[in-house]
Design a protein around this motif. Structure first.
Motif, PDB file in Angstrom:
ATOM      1  N   LYS A  51       0.857  -1.179   0.000  1.00 40.14           N
ATOM      2  CA  LYS A  51       0.000   0.000   0.000  1.00 40.14           C
ATOM      3  C   LYS A  51       0.896   1.234   0.000  1.00 40.14           C
ATOM      4  O   LYS A  51       1.809   1.340   0.819  1.00 40.14           O
ATOM      5  CB  LYS A  51      -0.917   0.016   1.227  1.00 40.14           C
ATOM      6  CG  LYS A  51      -1.827   1.237   1.288  1.00 40.14           C
ATOM      7  CD  LYS A  51      -2.725   1.202   2.506  1.00 40.14           C
ATOM      8  CE  LYS A  51      -3.586   2.469   2.576  1.00 40.14           C
ATOM      9  NZ  LYS A  51      -4.451   2.471   3.770  1.00 40.14           N
ATOM     10  N   LYS A  54     -11.468  10.495   4.533  1.00 39.44           N
ATOM     11  CA  LYS A  54     -11.525   9.055   4.746  1.00 39.44           C
ATOM     12  C   LYS A  54     -10.631   8.389   3.711  1.00 39.44           C
ATOM     13  O   LYS A  54     -10.654   8.759   2.534  1.00 39.44           O
ATOM     14  CB  LYS A  54     -12.973   8.552   4.595  1.00 39.44           C
ATOM     15  CG  LYS A  54     -13.129   7.052   4.781  1.00 39.44           C
ATOM     16  CD  LYS A  54     -14.585   6.619   4.594  1.00 39.44           C
ATOM     17  CE  LYS A  54     -14.719   5.096   4.740  1.00 39.44           C
ATOM     18  NZ  LYS A  54     -16.124   4.656   4.545  1.00 39.44           N
ATOM     19  N   ASP A  55      -9.840   7.429   4.140  1.00 39.24           N
ATOM     20  CA  ASP A  55      -8.898   6.765   3.241  1.00 39.24           C
ATOM     21  C   ASP A  55      -9.667   6.066   2.116  1.00 39.24           C
ATOM     22  O   ASP A  55     -10.454   5.149   2.373  1.00 39.24           O
ATOM     23  CB  ASP A  55      -8.081   5.739   4.031  1.00 39.24           C
ATOM     24  CG  ASP A  55      -6.973   5.109   3.189  1.00 39.24           C
ATOM     25  OD1 ASP A  55      -6.883   5.406   1.988  1.00 39.24           O
ATOM     26  OD2 ASP A  55      -6.201   4.311   3.758  1.00 39.24           O
ATOM     27  N   GLU A  72      -8.654   3.961   0.101  1.00 41.42           N
ATOM     28  CA  GLU A  72      -8.259   2.563   0.015  1.00 41.42           C
ATOM     29  C   GLU A  72      -9.079   1.668   0.943  1.00 41.42           C
ATOM     30  O   GLU A  72      -9.007   0.448   0.853  1.00 41.42           O
ATOM     31  CB  GLU A  72      -6.773   2.412   0.361  1.00 41.42           C
ATOM     32  CG  GLU A  72      -5.820   3.061  -0.620  1.00 41.42           C
ATOM     33  CD  GLU A  72      -5.660   2.237  -1.885  1.00 41.42           C
ATOM     34  OE1 GLU A  72      -5.845   1.003  -1.822  1.00 41.42           O
ATOM     35  OE2 GLU A  72      -5.362   2.829  -2.939  1.00 41.42           O
ATOM     36  N   SER A  73      -9.865   2.290   1.827  1.00 42.44           N
ATOM     37  CA  SER A  73     -10.591   1.527   2.837  1.00 42.44           C
ATOM     38  C   SER A  73     -11.930   0.978   2.360  1.00 42.44           C
ATOM     39  O   SER A  73     -12.591   0.231   3.081  1.00 42.44           O
ATOM     40  CB  SER A  73     -10.829   2.400   4.082  1.00 42.44           C
ATOM     41  OG  SER A  73     -11.698   3.492   3.770  1.00 42.44           O
ATOM     42  N   SER A  74     -12.348   1.341   1.148  1.00 42.47           N
ATOM     43  CA  SER A  74     -13.655   0.871   0.672  1.00 42.47           C
ATOM     44  C   SER A  74     -13.656   0.753  -0.841  1.00 42.47           C
ATOM     45  O   SER A  74     -12.838   1.370  -1.538  1.00 42.47           O
ATOM     46  CB  SER A  74     -14.769   1.846   1.101  1.00 42.47           C
ATOM     47  OG  SER A  74     -14.677   3.052   0.377  1.00 42.47           O
TER      48      SER A  74
END
Length: 226
Positions: free
Chosen positions: A9, A19-20, A22-24
């Motif tokens: 990553k 909000k990242d 990469e998180s969703s």
């Protein structure tokens, strides 16, 4: 090794996003389609409303990830420079000879990029075109000094330092390693820009010519200083 790379990553300063992404899945699609929109229409014509429509959502969903489109561009540029650093390290790790290592680094940093399947939601070729056309825009704001203090540009600065370190390994007495390294990074993007938009202003008509130019530039600078 392949499994390790696929789990890699690229680290981005969390202040760049709300909000990242990469998180969703939605966050990744916002990045993917945002790259496509900017590549196709330019940053000036890019809006969060258009991005929301592109992913089948509303504008407010984009704001849950990014405060504004400047921060979105900062995210893309940070990811790009972090990815370039990853490529530089990966492809020069086993090279012991300092001159050969620097030569390989210049190839990596000046030649057009190829798709990297380790990051399926990011079109690195399109992102490279964005950097060629928009690379100065993350810096050219009134908030650049504050954002620099807050670490927004660390991936770019780390890459400059890595290249400068390779230059010093070839010639430890050369006193302008950082200046030369940053000139290579910025100049390479600018030469690619000129090749596409102002071909009468550059002798570098092919990607391999750009690499040869910067190899000669670095070599001449180091030899002249010796």
């Amino acid at each position: 090794m392949e499994r390790l790379i696929r789990n890699l990553k690229i680290a981005i300063n969390p202040k760049v996003f709300v909000k990242d992404p990469e998180s969703s899945d939605l966050g990744k699609r916002l990045v993917e389609h945002g790259i496509g929109l900017i590549d196709a229409h330019g940053f000036e014509n890019f809006t969060f409303k258009k991005l929301g429509e592109q992913v089948g959502s509303n504008e407010s969903s984009v704001y849950r990830y990014f405060e504004n489109k400047h921060k979105f561009l900062l995210y893309l540029s940070s990811w790009y420079w972090g990815w370039m650093e990853y490529r530089l390290v990966l492809n020069t790790l086993g090279i012991a000879d300092a001159e050969e290592k620097l030569s390989k680094a210049l190839e990596i940093l000046t030649q057009p990029v190829e798709l990297d399947m380790a990051f399926e939601h990011i079109d690195e070729v399109a992102l490279n075109r964005i950097m060629v056309n928009e690379h100065s825009k993350p810096f050219l704001t009134k908030s650049v000094d504050r954002e620099n203090r807050e670490g927004y540009f660390e991936p770019y600065k780390r890459l400059v330092e890595r290249l400068a370190e390779m230059i010093r390994a070839v010639d430890g007495d050369y006193g302008f390693s950082l200046s030369l390294a940053s000139t290579v990074l910025e100049g390479s993007l600018h030469q690619h820009f000129l090749d596409v938009h102002f071909p009468s202003l550059t002798n570098c008509k092919k990607p391999e010519t750009i690499t040869r130019f910067f190899k000669q530039l670095v070599s001449a600078a180091l030899n002249q200083a010796s």
